[in-house]
Design an enzyme around this catalytic site. Structure first.
Site, PDB file in Angstrom:
ATOM      1  N   ASP A 145       0.846  -1.201   0.000  1.00 20.39           N
ATOM      2  CA  ASP A 145       0.000   0.000   0.000  1.00 20.39           C
ATOM      3  C   ASP A 145       0.879   1.248   0.000  1.00 20.39           C
ATOM      4  OD1 ASP A 145       0.741  -0.613   2.699  1.00 20.39           O
ATOM      5  OD2 ASP A 145      -0.816   0.722   3.454  1.00 20.39           O
ATOM      6  N   GLU A 187      -0.072  -0.729   5.872  1.00 16.78           N
ATOM      7  CA  GLU A 187       1.005  -0.194   6.710  1.00 16.78           C
ATOM      8  C   GLU A 187       0.854   1.310   6.820  1.00 16.78           C
ATOM      9  OE1 GLU A 187       4.848   1.265   8.156  1.00 16.78           O
ATOM     10  OE2 GLU A 187       3.865   1.808   6.300  1.00 16.78           O
TER      11      GLU A 187
HETATM   12 ZN   LIG Z   1       6.797   2.175   4.222  1.00 16.63          ZN
END
Ligand SMILES: [Zn+2]
Length: 398
Positions: A75, A140
């Site tokens: 992501d 994340e």
């Molecule tokens: Zn990162």
């Protein structure tokens, strides 16, 4: 597509617009790279009430130990105003030796290089003498609730065990080979509300100004320092991040003042002991500095932010030694072993196996025109490849 080329791998990944929480095709692209190499690929969807579902990926080649994990995320943060980019953020265009795109360094580039390194290793030496796995999350850059924590738990419950982990976040400040991260500071945030007595500014003896208490309590947290630092960590540091009264009147003594703080702490402390020290300082300041001289102790309440980040330090010679030797071999540099910077998913992985972080140069991460030098992709692939060979040789001997 030949996955031994990190540039082609990275272009394929950047062209998937995987802004958190969207998968954007990035995990599917990664799966298409890993499956032909012989990896068993699993896609794990994590859910939490009130949050979007997140797709994650776990892939493993080999069945025996030693077992090396590569961890990261596909992501990316949003591109912002696309018109500000000199090359479109999801086009992966190359200009003057640089590859442009959101995620180029944070951290699709690290993934692209590790895939290429594994592919070359298999081409030259056959299947690894043990196991290699990819633990890749799509959460994340977001709340990190449906990402690495759940993926680790899910894999561990299936019986997965790891001997070491390399996280491919961009750790180098200026040039490839500068810095390996071997630990991270912890982080705790909180909010303090100080209560006084509202009144007329011209009749202060009838009132009790909450600002006086807030200033006294806030400065007790910022000074003196919590510690002087350790050989591996900088000194712990607390910053008051906001102080709010919100009083529109000039003739009213405010009854309430609020401030918030964040502390980044080293391994002198745990999240619990650092919280206890903060309470001790607040209580001492409240008792010794009442709002007005002669009054009772300052009344305050504190709320802690959810989920503190725990501090950790990795001490594992096979892991740190192999990686540092590979960096030296390929770049000629002695990497600094550091614990600086913000938190990362390594803070979750450390509960399962020793973990270090090494990736690209982080200068343009999260910025407009995020980009990576094409030459760095080849160099990082060679570092990762050398590390894979060294780590397995070392891990077998031990
Ligand atoms: Zn990162």
């Amino acid at each position: 597509m030949s996955v031994v080329d990190p540039v082609a791998n990275l272009q394929a990944l950047i062209r998937c617009p995987s802004v958190t929480p969207a998968e954007g095709g990035a995990l599917t692209a990664l799966e298409a790279m890993l499956q032909p190499l012989g990896f068993t690929v699993e896609r794990m969807v994590a859910s939490e009430a009130g949050m979007p579902d997140i797709e994650n990926l776990y892939a493993r080649i080999g069945t025996d130990g030693p077992h090396l994990m590569f961890a990261g995320h596909t992501d990316v943060v949003p591109p912002g105003d696309e018109a500000s980019w000199s090359h479109p953020p999801f086009a992966a265009e190359i200009a003057d030796g640089e590859l442009f795109g959101r995620g180029a360094v944070d951290m699709k580039g690290g993934i692209a290089c590790f895939v290429a390194a594994v592919a070359r290793h298999i081409e030259q030496h056959g299947a690894p003498k043990g196991s290699i796995s990819f633990l890749i999350t799509g959460d994340e850059e977001g709340p990190a609730v449906n990402g690495t924590t759940k993926l680790l738990k899910w894999a561990a419950e299936k019986g997965e065990r790891w001997d070491a982990c390399l996280v491919g976040e961009p750790t180098n400040p200026d040039a490839l080979g500068d810095m390996i991260k071997i630990g991270r500071r912890g982080s705790v945030s909180g909010k303090v509300v100080v209560h006084g007595v509202q009144g007329h500014a011209a009749y202060p003896h009838l009132a009790d100004n909450a600002v006086r208490g807030a200033l006294s309590l806030a400065s007790s947290l910022m000074d003196p320092p919590f510690d002087a630092g350790t050989p591996e960590f900088p000194a712990s540091n607390l910053e008051v991040t906001t102080l709010d009264v919100g009083n529109p009147a000039t003739n009213v003594v405010p009854e309430k003042a609020t401030f918030a703080f964040n502390i980044r702490f080293n391994d002198t402390w745990t999240a619990d002991t650092v919280k206890a020290e903060i309470l001790r300082r607040l209580d001492a300041a409240a008792a010794t500095n009442p709002l007005r001289p002669g009054r009772d102790a300052t009344r305050y309440e504190i709320t802690w932010a959810d989920r503190p980040s725990h501090v950790f330090l990795t001490r594992n010679d096979a892991l740190i030694g192999s990686l540092a030797a590979s960096v030296k071999e390929i770049t000629g540099k002695e990497p600094k072993l550091s614990t600086t910077g913000g938190t990362s998913d390594a803070r979750f992985i450390k509960d399962y196996c020793p973990v270090v972080e090494f990736g690209l140069v982080g200068q343009t991460m999260h910025m407009v025109d995020e980009r990576v030098a094409v030459a760095d992709l080849e160099t990082l692939t060679r570092i990762y490849g050398d590390f894979i060979t060294r780590w397995f040789a070392d891990a077998v001997i031990h």
